[in-house]
Motif scaffolding. Structure first.
Motif, short mmCIF file in Angstrom:
data_model
loop_
_atom_site.label_atom_id
_atom_site.label_comp_id
_atom_site.label_asym_id
_atom_site.label_seq_id
_atom_site.Cartn_x
_atom_site.Cartn_y
_atom_site.Cartn_z
N ALA A 32 0.44 5.71 22.14
CA ALA A 32 -0.76 6.00 22.77
C ALA A 32 -1.22 7.05 22.28
O ALA A 32 -2.65 7.08 22.16
N ASP A 51 2.58 16.21 16.62
CA ASP A 51 3.73 15.51 17.08
C ASP A 51 4.79 16.59 16.77
O ASP A 51 4.95 16.93 15.52
N GLN A 58 8.59 6.01 19.79
CA GLN A 58 9.60 5.04 20.04
C GLN A 58 9.40 3.72 18.95
O GLN A 58 10.23 2.92 19.06
N ASN A 67 5.93 -8.96 20.30
CA ASN A 67 4.96 -9.16 21.35
C ASN A 67 3.77 -8.41 21.28
O ASN A 67 3.08 -8.12 22.45
N TYR A 257 15.99 6.11 29.74
CA TYR A 257 15.01 7.02 28.98
C TYR A 257 14.39 7.77 30.16
O TYR A 257 14.59 7.70 31.30
N ASP A 295 4.14 6.43 27.92
CA ASP A 295 5.10 6.43 28.61
C ASP A 295 5.57 7.78 29.28
O ASP A 295 6.60 7.80 29.95
N GLN A 303 5.46 -0.33 27.61
CA GLN A 303 5.39 -1.09 26.40
C GLN A 303 4.38 -0.33 25.47
O GLN A 303 3.50 0.11 25.89
N ILE A 304 4.28 -1.03 24.12
CA ILE A 304 3.27 -0.77 23.33
C ILE A 304 1.71 -0.98 23.76
O ILE A 304 1.00 -0.14 23.69
C1 FAD Z 1 14.62 0.34 21.29
C2 FAD Z 1 13.26 0.21 22.05
C3 FAD Z 1 12.61 -1.28 21.85
C4 FAD Z 1 11.46 -1.45 22.28
N1 FAD Z 1 10.85 -2.49 21.99
C5 FAD Z 1 9.59 -2.77 22.43
C6 FAD Z 1 8.86 -4.15 22.04
O1 FAD Z 1 9.43 -5.10 21.46
N2 FAD Z 1 7.74 -4.19 22.51
C7 FAD Z 1 6.86 -3.37 23.21
O2 FAD Z 1 5.73 -3.66 23.73
N3 FAD Z 1 7.53 -1.99 23.49
C8 FAD Z 1 8.84 -1.80 23.10
N4 FAD Z 1 9.43 -0.64 23.44
C9 FAD Z 1 8.47 0.48 24.41
C10 FAD Z 1 7.58 0.99 23.52
O3 FAD Z 1 8.13 1.25 22.28
C11 FAD Z 1 7.17 2.09 24.19
O4 FAD Z 1 6.54 1.86 25.48
C12 FAD Z 1 5.70 2.89 23.33
O5 FAD Z 1 6.09 2.99 22.02
C13 FAD Z 1 5.63 4.22 23.91
O6 FAD Z 1 4.57 4.94 23.20
P1 FAD Z 1 4.16 6.44 23.43
O7 FAD Z 1 2.85 6.74 22.65
O8 FAD Z 1 3.57 6.37 25.18
O9 FAD Z 1 5.51 7.06 23.37
P2 FAD Z 1 6.39 7.40 22.50
O10 FAD Z 1 6.47 6.28 21.45
O11 FAD Z 1 7.69 7.91 22.94
O12 FAD Z 1 5.80 8.66 21.39
C14 FAD Z 1 5.48 9.85 21.98
C15 FAD Z 1 5.51 10.72 20.88
O13 FAD Z 1 5.45 12.22 21.51
C16 FAD Z 1 5.99 13.05 20.49
N5 FAD Z 1 6.36 14.38 21.33
C17 FAD Z 1 7.45 14.27 22.41
N6 FAD Z 1 7.34 15.70 22.94
C18 FAD Z 1 6.14 16.20 22.29
C19 FAD Z 1 5.86 17.38 22.49
N7 FAD Z 1 6.26 18.42 23.38
N8 FAD Z 1 4.72 17.95 21.66
C20 FAD Z 1 4.15 17.10 20.58
N9 FAD Z 1 4.88 15.82 20.47
C21 FAD Z 1 5.76 15.36 21.23
C22 FAD Z 1 7.42 12.32 20.25
O14 FAD Z 1 8.03 12.88 18.83
C23 FAD Z 1 6.89 10.91 19.92
O15 FAD Z 1 6.50 10.70 18.52
C24 FAD Z 1 10.71 -0.23 22.86
C25 FAD Z 1 11.35 0.74 23.17
C26 FAD Z 1 12.46 1.18 22.68
C27 FAD Z 1 13.20 2.56 23.09
#
Ligand code: FAD
Lengths: 325, 115
Positions: A32, A51, A58, A67, A257, A295, A303-304
């Motif tokens: 995101a 970060d 994730q 996907n 989670y 998320d 999801q991504i």
């Molecule tokens: C094992 C696993 C397998 C998955 N497989 C898939 C898949 O095959 N396909 C798919 O589409 N989705 C999959 N998902 C889900 C997908 O990875 C997530 O929905 C997506 O990556 C979420 O992205 P995000 O940027 O919202 O959050 P995140 O990826 O959680 O990133 C958030 C970032 O914020 C940082 N952060 C946290 N708190 C703070 C703070 N206070 N200050 C600054 N930075 C902070 C963290 O370090 C992190 O880097 C999977 C998830 C997991 C755990």
């Protein structure tokens, strides 16, 4: 804040602070946050992604991503490295492993104070802090991490060839990983706190049909112990209160989670009862100039692709917000 | 056989011995490209600038040459990737199993090699 301004440097409680100004600060560098960075950078809006850990979030927890539209198969590391490169190529600053000591979200100027004496300031901020695996938080868990306790079956499964292990949890991940671990382990016990599973019926059926899997229900682990490796767990039956000690070679923990919103608890951003950020479909929170994505917000599918969509919407609305003055 | 990271690698046993012979402070992270390993490589990449007196390397856990790390007495009991080993003058001074945060890593680097 008690601050004296002067030439981009100001002083708080005798600490010299370096001030860095941007149009938008993005907190969190997962799918995101990086998507927001790409859109902001490409629109010539100055932006920084901060970060608190590894860029990629994730995504780097995922071996194979099959996907993500347009890319038949890739690893989380590759996808995240490509996004980071793309965000930087459009001029977005990306900073990992930043320790955030305070956040100020109200008013016309948002600020993020970082350990080491830097304060980031911007009229708009996007909260994209994602989610994390829950830990059990019981004695011995930290000590035996990597010495018998694992949170990743794909990573560590092969260390448990012909071993007797426990999988903690009752959701889809726990049941699917328990079945996957029977490829290595001689016996897998699923230990769950309720009398039923919160998983798809096919996942429950597959676990129940597997001859290597048995179940301990309505119980939770109270302690891990051992020597150089994990040897025993204690668990308590939540109905009877009875405590049992069990010899074990390994424990895999998959208990769901939670949103990374601890840093927001002292701010005025509205969170729901699960600690997730509440936002409308423009990714606006209850505070003007504070957007969210991914998320960490209250939503149906994590999801991504949905994180990327949120990041896009948040960035475009943040640009609209700052342009409106 | 090396890992597809941005770090410098250790590919063979000979290279491993050379590195330990030629550098006072060495940190080697031996793993795969999984979720527990990648964050450690990322932290190492970030710290390279600050800890110029430390040689940062990674090594592919599944390479036959990685027995030099897999079979270290200090890694006995390890059951989580990556195996991260810190060497001072060729001797192991610390070793960790599984994912570590930047704080945990810098704590060891500062303690064993100084800032
Ligand atoms: C094992 C696993 C397998 C998955 N497989 C898939 C898949 O095959 N396909 C798919 O589409 N989705 C999959 N998902 C889900 C997908 O990875 C997530 O929905 C997506 O990556 C979420 O992205 P995000 O940027 O919202 O959050 P995140 O990826 O959680 O990133 C958030 C970032 O914020 C940082 N952060 C946290 N708190 C703070 C703070 N206070 N200050 C600054 N930075 C902070 C963290 O370090 C992190 O880097 C999977 C998830 C997991 C755990």
């Amino acid at each position: 804040m008690d601050a004296i301004h002067g030439f981009g440097i100001f002083f708080v409680k005798k600490t010299v602070m370096e001030e860095k100004k941007y149009d938008v600060i993005v907190l969190g560098g997962g799918a995101a946050g990086m998507t927001a960075g790409i859109y902001l950078g490409r629109s010539k809006v100055s932006a920084v992604i901060l970060d608190s850990a590894t860029i990629g979030g994730q995504m780097v927890l995922t071996y194979e991503i099959a996907n993500y539209p347009g890319i038949p198969s890739t690893t989380g590391y590759q996808l995240s490295s490509a996004m980071k490169k793309q965000a930087r190529s459009f001029g977005c600053d990306v900073k990992a492993n930043v320790k955030i000591s305070s956040l100020q979200l109200n008013g016309a100027e948002k600020s993020v104070v970082v350990e080491g004496g830097v304060v980031y300031k911007a009229p708009a901020i996007i909260l994209a802090t994602g989610g994390r695996s829950r830990m059990l938080n019981v004695p011995g868990e930290k000590e035996f991490k990597g010495r018998g306790i694992s949170y990743c079956a794909t990573c560590d499964g092969d260390f448990f060839q012909d071993k007797n292990i426990i999988v903690v949890g009752g959701g889809n991940s726990a049941l699917e990983e328990a079945v996957a671990l029977t490829k290595y382990a001689s016996k897998v016990t699923i230990l769950h706190e309720f009398d039923h599973f919160q998983a798809f019926e096919h996942a429950v059926e597959a676990a129940k049909a597997n001859p290597k899997i048995d179940f301990i229900m309505e119980s939770h682990i109270t302690e891990f112990s051992g020597d150089e490796s994990l040897r025993k767990v204690k668990y308590k039956n939540l109905k009877t209160g009875e405590e049992t000690e069990k010899a074990i070679d390994g424990v895999f923990i998959f208990i769901g989670y939670e949103a990374n919103t601890d840093a927001l608890k002292n701010t005025d951003v509205e969170l729901n009862t699960y600690g997730e950020i509440v936002a409308n479909d423009k990714m606006e929170t209850n505070i003007p100039g504070v957007f969210t994505a991914g998320d960490c917000r209250s939503k149906q599918f994590r999801q991504i692709t949905t994180a990327v969509a949120d990041g896009t919407i948040a960035a475009l609305n943040a640009i609209g917000y700052i342009n409106a003055g | 056989m090396v890992l597809p990271t941005n770090l410098k690698h250790v590919a063979t046993e000979d290279e491993y011995n050379e590195i330990l012979k030629n550098h006072e402070n060495v940190m080697i992270c031996c793993g795969r490209m999984g979720p527990m390993c990648v964050p450690v490589y990322d932290v190492m990449e970030d710290l390279q600038e600050e800890y110029k007196h430390v040689e940062f390397r990674d090594m592919l856990f599944d390479s036959p040459h990685a027995h030099v790390i897999r079979n270290l007495p200090q890694c006995r009991g390890f059951m989580g990737l990556p195996f991260t080993v810190y060497y001072k003058n060729g001797e192991v001074v610390a070793a960790t199993s599984s994912i570590q945060s930047q704080e945990q890593i810098t704590e060891i680097l500062d303690r064993e090699f100084g800032k």
